[in-house]
Write an enzyme that holds these catalytic residues in place. Structure first.
Site, PDB file in Angstrom:
ATOM      1  N   HIS A 177       0.810  -1.222   0.000  1.00  0.00           N
ATOM      2  CA  HIS A 177       0.000   0.000   0.000  1.00  0.00           C
ATOM      3  C   HIS A 177       0.842   1.271   0.000  1.00  0.00           C
ATOM      4  O   HIS A 177       0.297   2.370  -0.103  1.00  0.00           O
ATOM      5  CB  HIS A 177      -1.022  -0.006   1.148  1.00  0.00           C
ATOM      6  CG  HIS A 177      -0.471   0.032   2.531  1.00  0.00           C
ATOM      7  ND1 HIS A 177      -0.357  -1.080   3.328  1.00  0.00           N
ATOM      8  CD2 HIS A 177      -0.022   1.071   3.287  1.00  0.00           C
ATOM      9  CE1 HIS A 177       0.111  -0.737   4.511  1.00  0.00           C
ATOM     10  NE2 HIS A 177       0.341   0.564   4.510  1.00  0.00           N
ATOM     11  N   SER A 188       4.508   1.627   8.120  1.00  0.00           N
ATOM     12  CA  SER A 188       4.139   0.671   7.082  1.00  0.00           C
ATOM     13  C   SER A 188       5.319   0.440   6.151  1.00  0.00           C
ATOM     14  O   SER A 188       5.892   1.387   5.613  1.00  0.00           O
ATOM     15  CB  SER A 188       2.960   1.198   6.263  1.00  0.00           C
ATOM     16  OG  SER A 188       1.785   1.252   7.012  1.00  0.00           O
TER      17      SER A 188
END
Length: 305
Positions: free
Chosen positions: A133, A260
């Site tokens: 992502h 992330s």
């Protein structure tokens, strides 16, 4: 080595089912040139960082506080990276040393020119691994935002406004169909390919597909660039790996949005070896995409010298 297929089929913005780990698959890392943080006495976790002043930076940059890239695909507030109980993260000051310098702060520009933050880690001089992502946005609900991001600025060893090695812009990315086409959590990993390597020999992490037994006996280590701390600062925590399944590794290591894409690595035979790509969490555990045999094969194919 066969090319992964199905949901692990690699895809890229440049036009040109899990396998059990029977025997370990290991890609060695490199400490590069220059200073290296010595291992702790336990040979399992990093030593507690010393609160020393940061060396004079080669470059400085001012970037305002920006949101975690995960919000673009999953919405706000993010619920996939969390501090579990007491926040035990410590700030890394000596970011110019290995292994901290092979973790990079990412400034991500999406297709609609919105900007976000994330984390990546080197597996070769020109390749960084990150969450899927971070390179490919899904289900944002914003016109013109979904799909491949436009650009990522890679800043290894960043410490606030100080960039000891400068930055490189990238516009070449990989992920897999499981994430890019289907948006499935178990396949949320990708790669950033730099047009050229940094002039300095920074080194890079090794990575491995290991057995359940070995993973569950290991301590995981995560350093990254969380959005709940001063912009561009590097924070670290470690904790024993608590659970695994064929696609994921679970742990109580404290993280926050912005981390992330960070590597969860173990110390194995004196080397730092990535075993998962951090991306998610919850109230009792955070988690990362496990480096399975298929993931290992893709990472190995994405390495660029």
């Amino acid at each position: 080595m066969p090319v992964p297929d199905g949901l692990h089929t690699p895809i890229t913005n440049i036009i040109t089912s899990e396998s059990p780990v029977v025997a370990p698959m290991v890609s060695p890392g490199s400490t590069g040139d220059g200073e290296v943080i010595a291992l702790g006495n336990e040979d399992q976790v990093e030593p507690i960082p010393r609160p020393e002043s940061f060396a004079e930076a080669r470059m400085e940059i001012e970037i305002p506080d920006l949101p975690d890239i995960g919000i673009a695909s999953f919405g706000a507030p993010p619920n996939f990276e969390a501090v579990i109980g007491t926040d035990e993260r410590v700030q890394i000051q000596e970011t110019e040393k290995y292994p901290w310098r092979v973790t990079a702060s990412l400034l991500i520009t999406a297709a609609d020119n919105s900007q976000w933050i994330g984390t990546g880690w080197f597996i070769s001089p020109r390749t960084l691994i990150t969450a899927g992502h971070c390179v490919y946005i899904k289900h944002s609900g914003v016109a013109g935002r979904d799909g491949w991001v436009k650009k990522i600025q890679v800043m290894p060893g960043r410490n606030g406004n100080q960039l000891p090695f400068g930055l490189v812009n990238s516009g070449e990315f990989f992920t897999v169909t499981g994430w890019g086409e289907n948006g499935l959590e178990n396949y949320d990993y990708g790669a950033i390919i730099l047009p050229n390597a940094f002039p300095q020999d920074l080194g890079f992490f090794g990575f491995a597909a290991l057995s359940d037994e070995e993973l569950l006996q290991s301590v995981g280590n995560i350093g990254g660039y969380p959005g709940d701390k001063p912009a561009g600062t590097l924070w670290y925590d470690n904790r024993k790996i608590s659970n695994v399944n064929p696609e994921k590794v679970f742990y109580e290591i404290d993280t926050a949005g912005g981390q992330s894409g960070a590597v969860n690595y173990i110390i194995r035979d004196g080397e730092r070896i990535g075993v998962a790509i951090h991306a998610y969490g919850g109230t009792t555990a955070n988690s990362g995409t496990r480096i399975s045999a298929n993931v290992y094969t893709n990472l190995d194919a994405w390495k660029r010298s």
